[in-house]
Motif scaffolding. Structure first.
Motif, PDB file in Angstrom:
ATOM      1  N   THR A  57     -13.267  76.056 -42.984  1.00 44.64           N
ATOM      2  CA  THR A  57     -13.937  77.047 -42.835  1.00 44.64           C
ATOM      3  C   THR A  57     -14.348  77.556 -44.230  1.00 44.64           C
ATOM      4  OG1 THR A  57     -12.926  77.955 -40.976  1.00 44.64           O
ATOM      5  CG2 THR A  57     -13.655  79.810 -42.097  1.00 44.64           C
ATOM      6  N   SER A  58     -13.494  77.427 -45.257  1.00 48.10           N
ATOM      7  CA  SER A  58     -13.708  77.943 -46.511  1.00 48.10           C
ATOM      8  C   SER A  58     -12.762  76.799 -47.477  1.00 48.10           C
ATOM      9  CB  SER A  58     -13.621  79.191 -47.152  1.00 48.10           C
ATOM     10  OG  SER A  58     -12.414  79.712 -46.657  1.00 48.10           O
ATOM     11  N   GLY A  59     -12.973  76.862 -48.888  1.00 52.02           N
ATOM     12  CA  GLY A  59     -12.041  76.080 -49.611  1.00 52.02           C
ATOM     13  C   GLY A  59     -12.597  74.831 -50.253  1.00 52.02           C
ATOM     14  N   GLU A  60     -11.698  74.154 -50.847  1.00 50.95           N
ATOM     15  CA  GLU A  60     -12.169  72.581 -51.375  1.00 50.95           C
ATOM     16  C   GLU A  60     -11.116  71.763 -50.955  1.00 50.95           C
ATOM     17  OE1 GLU A  60     -14.991  73.218 -54.980  1.00 50.95           O
ATOM     18  OE2 GLU A  60     -12.898  74.342 -55.584  1.00 50.95           O
ATOM     19  N   VAL A  61     -11.405  70.322 -51.021  1.00 55.85           N
ATOM     20  CA  VAL A  61     -10.760  69.483 -50.828  1.00 55.85           C
ATOM     21  C   VAL A  61     -11.175  68.555 -52.023  1.00 55.85           C
ATOM     22  CG1 VAL A  61      -9.831  67.346 -49.597  1.00 55.85           C
ATOM     23  CG2 VAL A  61     -10.071  69.398 -48.457  1.00 55.85           C
ATOM     24  N   LEU A  62     -10.145  68.228 -52.923  1.00 53.25           N
ATOM     25  CA  LEU A  62     -10.697  67.349 -54.143  1.00 53.25           C
ATOM     26  C   LEU A  62      -9.878  66.005 -54.220  1.00 53.25           C
ATOM     27  CD1 LEU A  62     -10.534  70.691 -55.322  1.00 53.25           C
ATOM     28  CD2 LEU A  62     -11.914  69.501 -57.218  1.00 53.25           C
ATOM     29  N   LEU A  63     -10.646  65.051 -54.176  1.00 51.00           N
ATOM     30  CA  LEU A  63      -9.865  63.641 -54.382  1.00 51.00           C
ATOM     31  C   LEU A  63     -10.229  63.016 -55.774  1.00 51.00           C
ATOM     32  CD1 LEU A  63      -8.268  61.207 -53.095  1.00 51.00           C
ATOM     33  CD2 LEU A  63     -10.796  60.407 -52.455  1.00 51.00           C
ATOM     34  N   ASN A  64      -9.181  63.063 -56.629  1.00 55.06           N
ATOM     35  CA  ASN A  64      -9.405  62.498 -58.136  1.00 55.06           C
ATOM     36  C   ASN A  64     -10.283  63.372 -58.702  1.00 55.06           C
ATOM     37  OD1 ASN A  64      -7.702  60.355 -57.475  1.00 55.06           O
ATOM     38  ND2 ASN A  64      -9.241  59.058 -56.568  1.00 55.06           N
ATOM     39  N   GLY A  65     -10.210  64.612 -58.417  1.00 49.16           N
ATOM     40  CA  GLY A  65     -11.101  65.684 -59.093  1.00 49.16           C
ATOM     41  C   GLY A  65     -12.306  65.901 -58.807  1.00 49.16           C
ATOM     42  N   GLN A  66     -12.863  65.081 -57.574  1.00 53.57           N
ATOM     43  CA  GLN A  66     -14.288  65.292 -56.950  1.00 53.57           C
ATOM     44  C   GLN A  66     -14.105  65.932 -55.528  1.00 53.57           C
ATOM     45  OE1 GLN A  66     -16.927  64.597 -58.977  1.00 53.57           O
ATOM     46  NE2 GLN A  66     -15.303  64.000 -60.305  1.00 53.57           N
ATOM     47  N   PRO A  67     -14.872  66.998 -55.369  1.00 53.98           N
ATOM     48  CA  PRO A  67     -14.951  67.642 -54.185  1.00 53.98           C
ATOM     49  C   PRO A  67     -15.354  66.809 -52.930  1.00 53.98           C
ATOM     50  CG  PRO A  67     -16.675  68.418 -55.383  1.00 53.98           C
ATOM     51  CD  PRO A  67     -15.571  67.542 -56.504  1.00 53.98           C
ATOM     52  N   VAL A  68     -14.609  66.879 -51.902  1.00 50.93           N
ATOM     53  CA  VAL A  68     -14.873  65.774 -50.818  1.00 50.93           C
ATOM     54  C   VAL A  68     -15.109  66.616 -49.446  1.00 50.93           C
ATOM     55  CG1 VAL A  68     -14.099  63.796 -51.824  1.00 50.93           C
ATOM     56  CG2 VAL A  68     -12.582  65.240 -50.069  1.00 50.93           C
ATOM     57  N   GLN A  69     -14.985  67.821 -49.649  1.00 48.83           N
ATOM     58  CA  GLN A  69     -14.822  68.557 -48.283  1.00 48.83           C
ATOM     59  C   GLN A  69     -16.288  68.527 -47.668  1.00 48.83           C
ATOM     60  OE1 GLN A  69     -14.412  70.108 -51.123  1.00 48.83           O
ATOM     61  NE2 GLN A  69     -16.110  71.495 -51.517  1.00 48.83           N
ATOM     62  N   HIS A  70     -17.454  68.084 -48.106  1.00 51.33           N
ATOM     63  CA  HIS A  70     -18.754  68.121 -47.393  1.00 51.33           C
ATOM     64  C   HIS A  70     -18.907  66.699 -47.034  1.00 51.33           C
ATOM     65  CE1 HIS A  70     -19.022  66.615 -51.743  1.00 51.33           C
ATOM     66  NE2 HIS A  70     -20.018  65.834 -51.322  1.00 51.33           N
ATOM     67  N   LEU A  71     -18.073  65.770 -47.161  1.00 48.30           N
ATOM     68  CA  LEU A  71     -18.308  64.621 -46.600  1.00 48.30           C
ATOM     69  C   LEU A  71     -17.600  64.186 -45.264  1.00 48.30           C
ATOM     70  CD1 LEU A  71     -17.429  62.587 -49.698  1.00 48.30           C
ATOM     71  CD2 LEU A  71     -19.682  63.075 -49.012  1.00 48.30           C
ATOM     72  N   ALA A  72     -18.222  63.429 -44.334  1.00 48.14           N
ATOM     73  CA  ALA A  72     -17.832  63.113 -43.104  1.00 48.14           C
ATOM     74  C   ALA A  72     -16.430  62.190 -43.495  1.00 48.14           C
ATOM     75  CB  ALA A  72     -18.708  62.191 -42.292  1.00 48.14           C
ATOM     76  N   ALA A  73     -15.670  62.126 -42.264  1.00 52.26           N
ATOM     77  CA  ALA A  73     -14.441  61.378 -42.291  1.00 52.26           C
ATOM     78  C   ALA A  73     -14.608  59.834 -42.743  1.00 52.26           C
ATOM     79  CB  ALA A  73     -13.833  61.289 -40.613  1.00 52.26           C
ATOM     80  N   HIS A  74     -15.602  59.073 -42.041  1.00 51.29           N
ATOM     81  CA  HIS A  74     -16.005  57.999 -42.584  1.00 51.29           C
ATOM     82  C   HIS A  74     -16.203  57.591 -44.037  1.00 51.29           C
ATOM     83  CE1 HIS A  74     -19.907  59.011 -41.581  1.00 51.29           C
ATOM     84  NE2 HIS A  74     -20.281  58.170 -42.058  1.00 51.29           N
ATOM     85  N   HIS A  75     -16.786  58.634 -44.524  1.00 53.25           N
ATOM     86  CA  HIS A  75     -17.026  58.705 -46.071  1.00 53.25           C
ATOM     87  C   HIS A  75     -15.809  58.984 -46.858  1.00 53.25           C
ATOM     88  CE1 HIS A  75     -21.137  58.116 -45.725  1.00 53.25           C
ATOM     89  NE2 HIS A  75     -21.474  59.050 -45.048  1.00 53.25           N
ATOM     90  N   ARG A  76     -15.099  59.613 -46.436  1.00 48.87           N
ATOM     91  CA  ARG A  76     -13.524  60.097 -47.062  1.00 48.87           C
ATOM     92  C   ARG A  76     -12.841  58.768 -47.022  1.00 48.87           C
ATOM     93  NH1 ARG A  76     -12.041  66.331 -45.779  1.00 48.87           N
ATOM     94  NH2 ARG A  76     -14.500  67.134 -45.330  1.00 48.87           N
ATOM     95  N   ALA A  77     -12.737  58.179 -45.858  1.00 46.97           N
ATOM     96  CA  ALA A  77     -11.991  56.942 -45.844  1.00 46.97           C
ATOM     97  C   ALA A  77     -12.547  55.839 -46.770  1.00 46.97           C
ATOM     98  CB  ALA A  77     -12.542  56.355 -44.131  1.00 46.97           C
ATOM     99  N   ARG A  78     -13.867  55.684 -46.872  1.00 48.11           N
ATOM    100  CA  ARG A  78     -14.302  54.722 -48.141  1.00 48.11           C
ATOM    101  C   ARG A  78     -13.811  55.189 -49.595  1.00 48.11           C
ATOM    102  NH1 ARG A  78     -20.184  53.037 -45.624  1.00 48.11           N
ATOM    103  NH2 ARG A  78     -19.383  51.459 -44.155  1.00 48.11           N
ATOM    104  N   LEU A  79     -13.521  56.484 -49.754  1.00 48.63           N
ATOM    105  CA  LEU A  79     -13.142  56.948 -51.201  1.00 48.63           C
ATOM    106  C   LEU A  79     -11.677  56.835 -51.029  1.00 48.63           C
ATOM    107  CD1 LEU A  79     -15.412  60.171 -51.365  1.00 48.63           C
ATOM    108  CD2 LEU A  79     -15.510  57.876 -52.644  1.00 48.63           C
ATOM    109  N   GLY A  80     -10.903  56.343 -50.050  1.00 52.40           N
ATOM    110  CA  GLY A  80      -9.602  56.118 -50.111  1.00 52.40           C
ATOM    111  C   GLY A  80      -8.563  57.051 -49.514  1.00 52.40           C
ATOM    112  N   ILE A  81      -8.674  57.771 -48.219  1.00 54.65           N
ATOM    113  CA  ILE A  81      -8.110  58.578 -47.631  1.00 54.65           C
ATOM    114  C   ILE A  81      -7.893  57.786 -46.257  1.00 54.65           C
ATOM    115  CG2 ILE A  81      -7.748  60.664 -46.259  1.00 54.65           C
ATOM    116  CD1 ILE A  81      -9.493  62.134 -48.724  1.00 54.65           C
ATOM    117  N   ALA A  82      -6.702  57.778 -45.787  1.00 56.28           N
ATOM    118  CA  ALA A  82      -6.234  56.981 -44.509  1.00 56.28           C
ATOM    119  C   ALA A  82      -5.318  57.710 -43.959  1.00 56.28           C
ATOM    120  CB  ALA A  82      -6.008  55.592 -44.810  1.00 56.28           C
ATOM    121  N   ARG A  83      -5.137  57.603 -42.568  1.00 57.11           N
ATOM    122  CA  ARG A  83      -4.095  58.417 -41.883  1.00 57.11           C
ATOM    123  C   ARG A  83      -3.691  57.812 -40.527  1.00 57.11           C
ATOM    124  NH1 ARG A  83      -6.585  63.599 -38.791  1.00 57.11           N
ATOM    125  NH2 ARG A  83      -4.213  63.524 -38.246  1.00 57.11           N
TER     126      ARG A  83
END
Length: 243
Positions: A57-83
């Motif tokens: 709804t609001s806020g930020e998710v930063l991966l290695n200092g870069q905001p990723v909250q605007h990215l879809a899940a598969h793009h975040r996976a390519r940046l190194g987030i797995a679950r």
């Protein structure tokens, strides 16, 4: 130590329900953190917001200092987030190796064919399933299905590994195996967030804990201190005592 993952004012609303209420959190690279709280406190929602399974709804998710909250899940996976998930999510029409190989097509290295199968076999060996690549998913017992899901997550060589009650439902022997496996990943330097209710595992695996209640962060600090915090005991641990 540099920050691997940072949450700033993380908020998620479902209509009039505030499931995650302006969470701030910084996790250093290579740290292992437990995320605790009673059922419905917002833990899994936080993982969904980090991984991109849900929009915030609001806020930020930063991966290695870069905001990723605007990215879809598969793009975040390519940046190194797995679950992993609370309920194991595997494709039963594929064997164990192909479950992993399929995910690697969307991972940070975008592997296909022989290279993906080789990576998959290495991941299976890491989680204790060597030589089981051709096994049908439906023939695996519960702990081995959980191992397979974990293998699928780590095969992508993530920077951030999100484990959502991965140890839940295991018998004592399987639990010991699961704890040892997570500790081995910890030694490899992955940044791990572990949502869990099993205090034995939290104490052994996580030097730091964050506790949520009703969508809010109510405690954050060294695990022994957090688990004896009166507010945490009242909100989560009830009448249990952990010396």
């Amino acid at each position: 130590m540099s920050v691997s993952l940072e949450l700033r004012g993380l908020r998620k609303e479902f209509g009039g329900l505030v499931a995650v209420n302006d969470i701030d959190l910084a996790i250093p690279r290579g740290a292992v953190m437990g995320l605790l709280g009673p059922n419905g406190s917002g833990k899994t929602t936080v993982l969904n917001l980090i991984s991109g399974a849900l929009p915030l709804t609001s806020g930020e998710v930063l991966l290695n200092g870069q905001p990723v909250q605007h990215l879809a899940a598969h793009h975040r996976a390519r940046l190194g987030i797995a679950r992993t998930f609370q309920l194991v999510r595997l494709s039963r029409s594929l064997n164990a190796r192909d479950n992993i190989a399929l995910s690697l097509a969307f991972g940070r290295d975008a592997l296909w064919g022989a290279a993906a199968r080789e990576r998959a076999d290495a991941a299976l060996a890491t989680v204790g399933l060597p030589g089981r690549g051709n096994v049908d998913v439906g023939s695996l017992n519960y702990i081995d299905q959980k191992r397979l899901e974990l293998a699928r997550a780590i095969a992508a060589k993530p920077d951030i590994l999100l484990l959502d009650e991965w140890l839940a439902g295991l018998n004592p022997t399987e639990l010991r195996t699961g704890i040892e496996l997570i500790c081995a990943l910890k030694e490899q330097g992955m940044t791990i967030i572990l949502v869990e209710h099993i205090m034995e595992a939290i104490r052994e695996i996580c030097p730091r804990c964050v506790v949520m209640s009703a969508g809010m962060k109510i405690a954050d600090g060294p695990t022994p201190d957090v688990l004896t915090d009166p507010q945490v005991v009242a909100a989560y641990l009830g009448d249990f005592e952990y010396a």
